[in-house]
Design a protein around this motif. Structure first.
Motif, PDB file in Angstrom:
ATOM      1  N   ASN A  55       0.832  -1.208   0.000  1.00 54.93           N
ATOM      2  CA  ASN A  55       0.000   0.000   0.000  1.00 54.93           C
ATOM      3  C   ASN A  55       0.863   1.253   0.000  1.00 54.93           C
ATOM      4  O   ASN A  55       0.576   2.217  -0.719  1.00 54.93           O
ATOM      5  N   PHE A  58       2.452   1.635  -3.440  1.00 56.42           N
ATOM      6  CA  PHE A  58       1.490   2.155  -4.408  1.00 56.42           C
ATOM      7  C   PHE A  58       1.279   3.646  -4.211  1.00 56.42           C
ATOM      8  O   PHE A  58       1.254   4.417  -5.172  1.00 56.42           O
ATOM      9  N   THR A 102      -7.174  -4.598  -3.899  1.00 52.02           N
ATOM     10  CA  THR A 102      -7.294  -3.730  -5.067  1.00 52.02           C
ATOM     11  C   THR A 102      -8.247  -2.581  -4.778  1.00 52.02           C
ATOM     12  O   THR A 102      -8.043  -1.456  -5.261  1.00 52.02           O
ATOM     13  N   TYR A 105      -6.294   0.071  -3.132  1.00 54.74           N
ATOM     14  CA  TYR A 105      -5.525   0.850  -4.106  1.00 54.74           C
ATOM     15  C   TYR A 105      -6.436   1.840  -4.823  1.00 54.74           C
ATOM     16  O   TYR A 105      -6.027   2.966  -5.119  1.00 54.74           O
ATOM     17  N   GLU A 108      -6.970   4.766  -2.509  1.00 56.11           N
ATOM     18  CA  GLU A 108      -5.779   5.615  -2.483  1.00 56.11           C
ATOM     19  C   GLU A 108      -5.683   6.457  -3.756  1.00 56.11           C
ATOM     20  O   GLU A 108      -5.330   7.634  -3.702  1.00 56.11           O
TER      21      GLU A 108
END
Length: 122
Positions: A55, A58, A102, A105, A108
């Motif tokens: 995380n 990413f 996912t 993500y 984020e």
């Protein structure tokens, strides 16, 4: 269908080549940062003090996209939507743990996109 896709790619080829030529240094530094973070994650560096998770990697990559490759909020939103669609596909297939990751993500990406949109509008 594949021939149509290849023809459409040939239309965009000069634009993509120009963009790549203009951002070679940024792409190089971006890939170095990504490789370094993945190596630090796999080796477990800074483990008790700073946990380098996927995380975090990413999130740092999203910020590097903005700083090094001059990505706009539109690009960040496209990335977030792509992850959202991928999370849905993973959920349909039944790979729930990866779908949840996912989705994180995606969150984020939308978060960074909204903050970037606010900064761009000022």
């Amino acid at each position: 269908m594949i021939k149509t896709f290849l023809k459409s790619l040939n239309i965009w080829k000069p634009t993509i080549e120009d963009w790549a030529r203009n951002h070679v240094l940024g792409l190089f530094i971006f890939n170095l940062i990504l490789m370094l973070l993945i190596l630090l994650h796999s080796a477990g560096y800074f483990a008790p003090y700073l946990e380098i998770t996927i995380n975090l990697i990413f999130f740092i990559c999203l910020l590097a996209l903005i700083l090094l490759l001059k990505a706009t909020s539109k690009v960040i939103f496209i990335i977030a939507i792509a992850f959202w669609i991928f999370a849905g596909v993973l959920r349909i297939i039944g790979i729930d743990i990866w779908a949840e990751r996912t989705a994180i993500y995606t969150f984020e990406g939308f978060l960074v996109g909204v903050f970037l949109q606010i900064i761009e509008d000022k």
